[in-house]
Write a protein that holds these residues in place. Structure first.
Motif, mmCIF file in Angstrom:
data_model
loop_
_atom_site.group_PDB
_atom_site.id
_atom_site.type_symbol
_atom_site.label_atom_id
_atom_site.label_comp_id
_atom_site.label_asym_id
_atom_site.label_seq_id
_atom_site.Cartn_x
_atom_site.Cartn_y
_atom_site.Cartn_z
ATOM 1 N N GLU A 117 50.176 92.108 124.426
ATOM 2 C CA GLU A 117 48.624 92.798 124.431
ATOM 3 C C GLU A 117 47.414 91.063 124.605
ATOM 4 O O GLU A 117 46.554 90.956 125.134
ATOM 5 N N GLU A 118 47.859 90.654 124.123
ATOM 6 C CA GLU A 118 47.058 89.246 123.378
ATOM 7 C C GLU A 118 47.755 88.185 123.528
ATOM 8 O O GLU A 118 49.091 87.836 122.822
ATOM 9 N N VAL A 119 46.845 86.695 123.168
ATOM 10 C CA VAL A 119 47.511 85.478 123.227
ATOM 11 C C VAL A 119 46.353 84.999 122.980
ATOM 12 O O VAL A 119 45.878 84.619 123.318
ATOM 13 N N THR A 120 46.442 84.538 121.184
ATOM 14 C CA THR A 120 45.763 83.285 121.128
ATOM 15 C C THR A 120 45.771 82.016 121.562
ATOM 16 O O THR A 120 46.830 81.622 121.424
ATOM 17 N N GLU A 128 53.710 90.006 111.600
ATOM 18 C CA GLU A 128 52.274 90.990 110.989
ATOM 19 C C GLU A 128 52.812 92.060 111.553
ATOM 20 O O GLU A 128 52.267 92.234 112.824
ATOM 21 N N TRP A 129 53.097 92.792 110.727
ATOM 22 C CA TRP A 129 53.283 94.153 111.517
ATOM 23 C C TRP A 129 52.352 95.300 111.365
ATOM 24 O O TRP A 129 52.410 95.616 110.038
ATOM 25 N N GLY A 175 64.663 79.864 121.607
ATOM 26 C CA GLY A 175 63.038 79.133 121.813
ATOM 27 C C GLY A 175 62.216 80.281 121.052
ATOM 28 O O GLY A 175 62.626 80.384 119.995
ATOM 29 N N SER A 176 60.885 79.454 121.024
ATOM 30 C CA SER A 176 60.247 79.740 119.654
ATOM 31 C C SER A 176 59.006 81.248 120.834
ATOM 32 O O SER A 176 58.769 81.187 122.035
ATOM 33 N N VAL A 177 58.402 81.701 119.380
ATOM 34 C CA VAL A 177 57.259 82.539 120.488
ATOM 35 C C VAL A 177 56.358 82.047 121.152
ATOM 36 O O VAL A 177 55.835 82.583 122.014
ATOM 37 N N GLY A 178 55.620 80.962 120.573
ATOM 38 C CA GLY A 178 55.063 80.205 121.558
ATOM 39 C C GLY A 178 54.885 80.494 122.929
ATOM 40 O O GLY A 178 54.421 79.958 124.047
ATOM 41 N N GLY A 179 56.177 80.202 123.465
ATOM 42 C CA GLY A 179 56.527 79.405 124.572
ATOM 43 C C GLY A 179 57.468 81.424 125.493
ATOM 44 O O GLY A 179 56.942 80.799 126.713
ATOM 45 N N THR A 180 57.591 81.883 124.953
ATOM 46 C CA THR A 180 57.438 83.461 125.569
ATOM 47 C C THR A 180 56.714 83.476 126.398
ATOM 48 O O THR A 180 57.233 83.809 127.219
ATOM 49 N N VAL A 182 52.490 97.205 116.294
ATOM 50 C CA VAL A 182 51.576 96.360 116.639
ATOM 51 C C VAL A 182 52.607 95.091 116.059
ATOM 52 O O VAL A 182 52.490 94.963 114.008
ATOM 53 N N LEU A 183 52.713 93.931 117.106
ATOM 54 C CA LEU A 183 53.651 92.904 115.736
ATOM 55 C C LEU A 183 52.334 92.179 116.519
ATOM 56 O O LEU A 183 52.243 91.117 117.408
ATOM 57 N N ARG A 184 52.284 91.066 114.705
ATOM 58 C CA ARG A 184 51.041 89.037 115.783
ATOM 59 C C ARG A 184 52.363 88.639 115.020
ATOM 60 O O ARG A 184 52.221 88.653 113.943
ATOM 61 N N ALA A 185 52.588 87.701 116.102
ATOM 62 C CA ALA A 185 53.245 86.846 116.034
ATOM 63 C C ALA A 185 52.735 85.378 116.264
ATOM 64 O O ALA A 185 52.282 85.396 116.590
#
Length: 162
Positions: free
Chosen positions: A146-149, A83-84, A124-129, A92-95
């Protein structure tokens, strides 16, 4: 925030070698491919209720799987979506965690965005970054993130970390 309850039916005896970038290793005793946050919550609950170990798997790039496999539930995080949005002069990008990290960097660069371009080529994947605080050539994800869910395995809650 607690996602809606759902039932879970893990697959048994799933080969893990194809899910690792080095292509070795045995089977998962049980396996779930999580495409929603509710899948993640249900997988965790399933393991707690049965006292079964849980291994979270992303892109498989930082993982060596034993030939004996995993005697527990392997949860492959496969949440998708980008989501851009604009915020003043910034983009801002939400991935989602299951997105390919290198594909995300490539897409950002193709949009003329700066800040993570030196992090191209990292598998790898975004989650591991954020867990690995990926960095290269003077850039690291901590400078732009900025933040992680996240799912808190102790409380069973989905939370946002800044």
């Amino acid at each position: 925030m607690r996602p809606a309850e759902q039932t879970l039916t893990p697959r048994a005896r799933v080969p893990l070698a194809p899910l690792s970038t080095i292509g070795v290793g045995g089977e998962a005793r049980w396996f779930v491919r999580a495409e929603t946050i509710a899948d993640i919550v249900a997988s965790h609950r399933w393991c707690v209720e049965r006292n079964v170990p849980l291994l979270v798997l992303g892109g498989g790039s930082n993982l060596v799987i034993a030939d004996e496999g995993i005697d527990g539930l392997v949860l492959q995080v496969a949440l998708r979506g980008l989501e851009w949005r604009r915020r003043g002069d910034e983009t801002v990008l939400r991935a989602s965690a299951g997105e390919s990290w290198d594909d995300l960097v490539s897409t950002a660069v193709s949009r003329g965005l700066a800040g993570i371009e030196c992090l191209s080529g990292i598998p790898g994947s975004v989650g591991g970054t954020p867990i690995q605080n990926v960095g290269a050539y003077g850039q690291e994800i901590a400078a732009t993130l900025e933040e992680v869910t996240a799912f808190d395995r102790r409380t069973g809650e989905v939370t946002t970390l800044t």
